[in-house]
Design an enzyme around this catalytic site. Structure first.
Site, PDB file in Angstrom:
ATOM      1  N   TYR A 154       0.798  -1.233   0.000  1.00  0.00           N
ATOM      2  CA  TYR A 154       0.000   0.000   0.000  1.00  0.00           C
ATOM      3  C   TYR A 154       0.831   1.283   0.000  1.00  0.00           C
ATOM      4  O   TYR A 154       0.804   2.050  -0.959  1.00  0.00           O
ATOM      5  CB  TYR A 154      -0.967  -0.002   1.195  1.00  0.00           C
ATOM      6  CG  TYR A 154      -1.870  -1.204   1.186  1.00  0.00           C
ATOM      7  CD1 TYR A 154      -2.878  -1.333   0.228  1.00  0.00           C
ATOM      8  CD2 TYR A 154      -1.703  -2.237   2.104  1.00  0.00           C
ATOM      9  CE1 TYR A 154      -3.692  -2.451   0.190  1.00  0.00           C
ATOM     10  CE2 TYR A 154      -2.518  -3.371   2.072  1.00  0.00           C
ATOM     11  CZ  TYR A 154      -3.506  -3.471   1.109  1.00  0.00           C
ATOM     12  OH  TYR A 154      -4.303  -4.577   1.058  1.00  0.00           O
ATOM     13  N   PRO A 194     -11.317  -0.490  -2.996  1.00  0.00           N
ATOM     14  CA  PRO A 194     -12.542  -1.126  -3.501  1.00  0.00           C
ATOM     15  C   PRO A 194     -13.784  -0.266  -3.234  1.00  0.00           C
ATOM     16  O   PRO A 194     -13.757   0.655  -2.423  1.00  0.00           O
ATOM     17  CB  PRO A 194     -12.639  -2.418  -2.675  1.00  0.00           C
ATOM     18  CG  PRO A 194     -11.345  -2.556  -1.956  1.00  0.00           C
ATOM     19  CD  PRO A 194     -10.799  -1.183  -1.815  1.00  0.00           C
ATOM     20  N   HIS A 220      -7.578   0.964   1.319  1.00  0.00           N
ATOM     21  CA  HIS A 220      -7.346  -0.427   1.686  1.00  0.00           C
ATOM     22  C   HIS A 220      -6.265  -0.662   2.751  1.00  0.00           C
ATOM     23  O   HIS A 220      -6.192  -1.735   3.345  1.00  0.00           O
ATOM     24  CB  HIS A 220      -6.959  -1.181   0.398  1.00  0.00           C
ATOM     25  CG  HIS A 220      -7.392  -2.600   0.350  1.00  0.00           C
ATOM     26  ND1 HIS A 220      -7.342  -3.437   1.443  1.00  0.00           N
ATOM     27  CD2 HIS A 220      -7.885  -3.347  -0.659  1.00  0.00           C
ATOM     28  CE1 HIS A 220      -7.772  -4.624   1.086  1.00  0.00           C
ATOM     29  NE2 HIS A 220      -8.117  -4.601  -0.172  1.00  0.00           N
ATOM     30  N   SER A 277     -11.799 -12.122  -5.179  1.00  0.00           N
ATOM     31  CA  SER A 277     -11.933 -12.173  -3.738  1.00  0.00           C
ATOM     32  C   SER A 277     -13.379 -12.480  -3.365  1.00  0.00           C
ATOM     33  O   SER A 277     -14.303 -12.014  -4.022  1.00  0.00           O
ATOM     34  CB  SER A 277     -11.531 -10.812  -3.164  1.00  0.00           C
ATOM     35  OG  SER A 277     -11.496 -10.877  -1.790  1.00  0.00           O
TER      36      SER A 277
HETATM   37  N1  COA Z   1     -19.397 -29.979   1.394  1.00  0.00           N
HETATM   38  C1  COA Z   1     -20.356 -29.271   2.002  1.00  0.00           C
HETATM   39  N2  COA Z   1     -20.136 -28.052   2.565  1.00  0.00           N
HETATM   40  C2  COA Z   1     -18.912 -27.527   2.446  1.00  0.00           C
HETATM   41  C3  COA Z   1     -17.871 -28.214   1.801  1.00  0.00           C
HETATM   42  C4  COA Z   1     -18.151 -29.501   1.261  1.00  0.00           C
HETATM   43  N3  COA Z   1     -17.216 -30.212   0.644  1.00  0.00           N
HETATM   44  N4  COA Z   1     -16.765 -27.462   1.847  1.00  0.00           N
HETATM   45  C5  COA Z   1     -17.085 -26.341   2.507  1.00  0.00           C
HETATM   46  N5  COA Z   1     -18.384 -26.389   2.876  1.00  0.00           N
HETATM   47  C6  COA Z   1     -19.122 -25.395   3.659  1.00  0.00           C
HETATM   48  C7  COA Z   1     -18.277 -24.890   4.818  1.00  0.00           C
HETATM   49  O1  COA Z   1     -18.388 -25.722   5.919  1.00  0.00           O
HETATM   50  C8  COA Z   1     -18.859 -23.509   5.039  1.00  0.00           C
HETATM   51  O2  COA Z   1     -20.049 -23.697   5.782  1.00  0.00           O
HETATM   52  P1  COA Z   1     -20.771 -22.498   6.586  1.00  0.00           P
HETATM   53  O3  COA Z   1     -21.472 -21.700   5.563  1.00  0.00           O
HETATM   54  O4  COA Z   1     -21.693 -23.223   7.473  1.00  0.00           O
HETATM   55  O5  COA Z   1     -19.687 -21.773   7.295  1.00  0.00           O
HETATM   56  C9  COA Z   1     -19.244 -23.065   3.645  1.00  0.00           C
HETATM   57  O6  COA Z   1     -19.360 -24.243   2.871  1.00  0.00           O
HETATM   58  C10 COA Z   1     -18.242 -22.145   2.990  1.00  0.00           C
HETATM   59  O7  COA Z   1     -16.992 -22.783   2.893  1.00  0.00           O
HETATM   60  P2  COA Z   1     -16.006 -22.563   1.665  1.00  0.00           P
HETATM   61  O8  COA Z   1     -16.766 -22.014   0.529  1.00  0.00           O
HETATM   62  O9  COA Z   1     -15.216 -23.792   1.432  1.00  0.00           O
HETATM   63  O10 COA Z   1     -14.940 -21.521   2.166  1.00  0.00           O
HETATM   64  P3  COA Z   1     -15.027 -20.178   2.968  1.00  0.00           P
HETATM   65  O11 COA Z   1     -16.352 -19.535   2.951  1.00  0.00           O
HETATM   66  O12 COA Z   1     -14.402 -20.456   4.269  1.00  0.00           O
HETATM   67  O13 COA Z   1     -14.079 -19.243   2.099  1.00  0.00           O
HETATM   68  C11 COA Z   1     -11.913 -18.302   1.824  1.00  0.00           C
HETATM   69  C12 COA Z   1     -12.769 -19.566   1.785  1.00  0.00           C
HETATM   70  C13 COA Z   1     -10.535 -18.640   1.387  1.00  0.00           C
HETATM   71  C14 COA Z   1     -12.498 -17.254   0.889  1.00  0.00           C
HETATM   72  C15 COA Z   1     -11.933 -17.769   3.279  1.00  0.00           C
HETATM   73  O14 COA Z   1     -11.301 -18.705   4.107  1.00  0.00           O
HETATM   74  C16 COA Z   1     -11.212 -16.468   3.443  1.00  0.00           C
HETATM   75  O15 COA Z   1     -10.016 -16.434   3.667  1.00  0.00           O
HETATM   76  N6  COA Z   1     -11.960 -15.333   3.359  1.00  0.00           N
HETATM   77  C17 COA Z   1     -11.413 -13.996   3.509  1.00  0.00           C
HETATM   78  C18 COA Z   1     -11.036 -13.432   2.175  1.00  0.00           C
HETATM   79  C19 COA Z   1     -10.706 -11.976   2.277  1.00  0.00           C
HETATM   80  O16 COA Z   1     -10.089 -11.510   3.201  1.00  0.00           O
HETATM   81  N7  COA Z   1     -11.175 -11.217   1.258  1.00  0.00           N
HETATM   82  C20 COA Z   1     -11.098  -9.810   1.243  1.00  0.00           C
HETATM   83  C21 COA Z   1      -9.916  -9.251   0.615  1.00  0.00           C
HETATM   84  S1  COA Z   1     -10.155  -7.498   0.470  1.00  0.00           S
END
Ligand code: COA
Length: 644
Positions: free
Chosen positions: A117, A130, A351, A571
């Site tokens: 940044y 964003p 950001h 993202s």
């Molecule tokens: N079968 C059924 N359900 C599943 C599954 C499977 N095989 N795999 C995952 N799921 C479920 C999870 O248990 C979770 O359930 P919930 O809704 O009850 O919590 C849901 O599906 C979502 O999981 P998933 O899509 O795998 O991942 P996530 O939502 O944890 O997202 C990342 C993954 C990497 C995006 C997240 O960990 C992350 O880091 N987010 C932050 C990103 C960020 O900072 N962005 C901004 C930048 S400005």
């Protein structure tokens, strides 16, 4: 989110430290991510370079050692570079690094803030900040617009109270509670432009935290004290009264001083020095910087695209340039709410201090506050307490003296911004084919599924894979920010090819889909644990630079360059309401794609640059929707069921 069962302070103190991954593990993973993006010959060269880098006593091993020492205790450069002529410089560096390592809770955080940044010299507009579009509203009158703005302001202050009282629920990922420090950096914060590096001030965390917000209308800035004489937050009606006063006193546009903050950072850094030389300007700038947040009251959309979601996104990202509302902003301010005349509502955020999820939580709180009507009770209490709006101090106009020199800077900023505005195109949409419920029912990770749909869309258009960045949160560690998930993999390319192969059966397609999703999920799991590729390599590179060494060849190799040229910058930013975040592409020939997955739909904000003949966000949208539906249909058609 979970309610804090122990104090936030104790929680923060108990968070683990970001690890430094083993060198070999990172390099193996790195090679895997380079492979799909280079030729066989290029890959052989990359392999050789990596081998040398990782060899016993090689440069990689030495840097790794320094990094590990920095992460756990102090950096030590003893024996690091024994050449006499460098010795003195290294000793000084050693001292500096030791101090830094002692103070640092996270080996990466300070480096990251600077590298990602504050050292970044391109404009924050489009390239870094964003937009977050709230659910669209319909305003018929000016009072509709101002009433909504008042609710947003009071809702945000309601959230601030939770932050001040440290009662904001602690986020979690699975069983892990997450670092919450970003939440305390969102309000009262401002970036300060510098000639070669910017800085950032956190007034919200000072001994004398701000009690005011700044409202901008027709480029006029006003300071509004939002805590009144009793020190209590103003009610909706009181804020509304103040907003009406602002609008009455700013019926015609004034010089768009705020547009200076859209410039290249070096240019803005120099102009900022000139602007601040004038005492009146200096005082106004300080009030803006110190404010809790900024609120921009905009007019109607300029150059509507015919898609209200896209119009709102563009308004939030760049304010439609000099013919629009880009002067009605101060882009260095961390949070700027934007309230358009007809119902486009959202914010843009600088950001540096925070990622999207804390900002989206702030928005969700405001939406909930507005939708549940909590404020109505408060307003009637105020009436009972007989605190009429007229007891409030009038909003204070923040004046600027605009010299001829600054006028020229403004003209230059208009010109530069307008070409950026001209260049950025966006397509934002609600995909209603299915959502996370369907994906979960197929025993697949929704995020990985969506990432593979993005890979497929790219391959469908370009007939080649694209290096692909997804942010993963490392907030399970103290002061954790993000790691990159490199979503393009051998499996994702195989999957895209199979999906587009007319001769492949539904089972073959479904099988390649499941493998690609699984591969992505494994990378994502590693990334959130801090075991990705990009932050570790960045640490090694910065170690070399800080030690006055040449940048290792690994970072100049075609494998590194190609796999870091992120043609897909993506993202996930989930929100409880039907909102979405959006941003520009990372590279001139790339796409930006941010999404909010919901049980039965996905909200997407996509972008590309007009100047690239290869990319177009409307084509990308079509390819993405087609890919999502193809993946859905293939799973339903295939006899292959997921392992339960
Ligand atoms: N079968 C059924 N359900 C599943 C599954 C499977 N095989 N795999 C995952 N799921 C479920 C999870 O248990 C979770 O359930 P919930 O809704 O009850 O919590 C849901 O599906 C979502 O999981 P998933 O899509 O795998 O991942 P996530 O939502 O944890 O997202 C990342 C993954 C990497 C995006 C997240 O960990 C992350 O880091 N987010 C932050 C990103 C960020 O900072 N962005 C901004 C930048 S400005």
């Amino acid at each position: 989110m979970v309610a804090p069962s122990r104090s936030l302070h104790d929680h923060q103190g108990s968070l683990p430290r970001l690890p430094v991954p083993p060198l070999e593990e990172t390099l193996n993973k790195y090679l895997k991510t380079v492979k799909p993006l280079v030729t066989e010959e290029e890959f052989q060269l990359t392999e050789e370079i990596v081998k040398k880098f990782a060899a016993p006593g090689g440069i990689g091993q030495q840097l790794q050692e320094k990094l590990q020492q920095g992460a756990t205790s102090n950096f030590s450069l003893t024996g690091y570079n024994k050449k006499k002529k460098k010795q003195q410089r290294l000793m000084k560096l050693q001292e500096k690094l030791q101090q830094r390592a002692k103070k640092s809770d996270n080996w990466l955080s300070e480096w990251w803030i600077n590298a990602a940044y504050l050292d970044y010299r391109w404009p924050v507009v489009v390239w870094s900040s964003p937009g977050l579009v709230f659910p669209l509203q319909e305003f018929r009158t000016l009072d509709d617009q101002l009433s909504y703005a008042a609710k947003v302001i009071v809702g945000a202050l309601d959230y601030k109270k939770m932050l001040d009282d440290k009662t904001v629920p602690i986020d979690h990922m699975g069983k892990d509670l997450l670092d919450m420090s970003q939440y305390f950096k969102m309000l009262g914060t401002c970036r300060i432009p510098g000639v070669t590096r910017d800085s950032i001030v956190y007034h919200g965390q000072s001994e004398n935290p701000p009690k005011h917000i700044v409202v901008v209308h027709n480029n006029h800035f006003f300071k509004i004290d939002v805590y009144g004489k009793e020190g209590k937050p103003l009610t909706i009606n009181q804020v509304l009264h103040q907003l009406r006063n602002v609008v009455e006193r700013s019926t015609h546009p004034t010089s768009p001083v705020g547009i200076l903050s859209t410039q290249n950072r070096n240019v803005w850094g120099k102009a900022y020095k000139k602007l601040r030389k004038d005492k009146l300007n200096k005082a106004s700038i300080e009030e803006i910087q110190r404010s809790i947040f900024l609120v921009a009251l905009d007019g109607p959309i300029v150059n509507p695209t015919g898609n209200e979601m896209t119009d709102a996104a563009l308004l939030c990202v760049h304010g439609n340039g000099s013919q629009g509302y880009a002067g009605n902003r101060w882009y260095d301010k961390t949070i700027q709410f934007i309230i358009g005349k007809k119902g486009a509502v959202g914010l843009t955020y600088e950001h540096t201090p925070a990622e999207g999820p804390p900002i989206a939580n702030l928005m969700d709180h405001i939406m909930n506050f507005i939708n549940t009507g909590n404020f109505q009770r408060e307003d009637s209490t105020m009436k009972e307490r007989k605190l009429p709006a007229i007891e409030l101090d009038r909003p204070q106009r923040l004046m600027f003296n605009v010299s001829d020199d600054i006028k020229q800077e403004i003209e230059d900023a208009k010109c530069a911004l307008d070409s950026l505005v001209e260049d950025l195109e966006m397509t934002c949409f609600l995909f209603t084919g299915f959502g996370t419920s369907f994906i979960k029912s197929q025993r697949l990770s929704p995020d990985s599924f969506l990432q593979m749909a993005i890979q497929l869309a790219f391959y469908r258009i370009h007939k080649e894979p694209g290096a692909h960045y997804e942010s993963a949160s490392t907030r399970r560690y103290l002061h954790g920010r993000t790691e990159t998930i490199r979503s393009c993999s051998t499996e994702s390319v195989e999957f895209a090819k199979t999906m587009l192969d007319e001769n492949a059966s539904a089972d073959e397609k479904a099988s390649s889909l499941r493998k690609a999703v699984e591969g992505h999920k494994n990378y994502a799991k590693d990334a959130v644990r801090g075991y990705g590729v990009d932050r570790h390599l960045l640490g090694l590179k910065l170690c070399a630079i800080e030690a006055g060494m040449d940048v290792p060849t690994l970072f100049m190799d075609v494998g590194y360059i190609r796999s870091s040229h992120m043609r897909l910058s993506t993202s996930q930013v989930p929100a409880r309401c039907e909102a979405f975040m959006c941003f520009g592409p990372l590279v001139p020939d790339g796409y930006g794609c941010c999404y909010n997955p919901r049980p039965d739909s996905v909200v997407f904000g996509t972008s590309a640059f007009n100047s690239s003949p290869e990319t177009d966000s409307a084509t990308f949208r079509a390819a993405l929707e087609e890919s999502l539906m193809d993946m859905h249909d293939v799973l339903l058609k295939s006899g292959l069921k997921a392992k339960l």
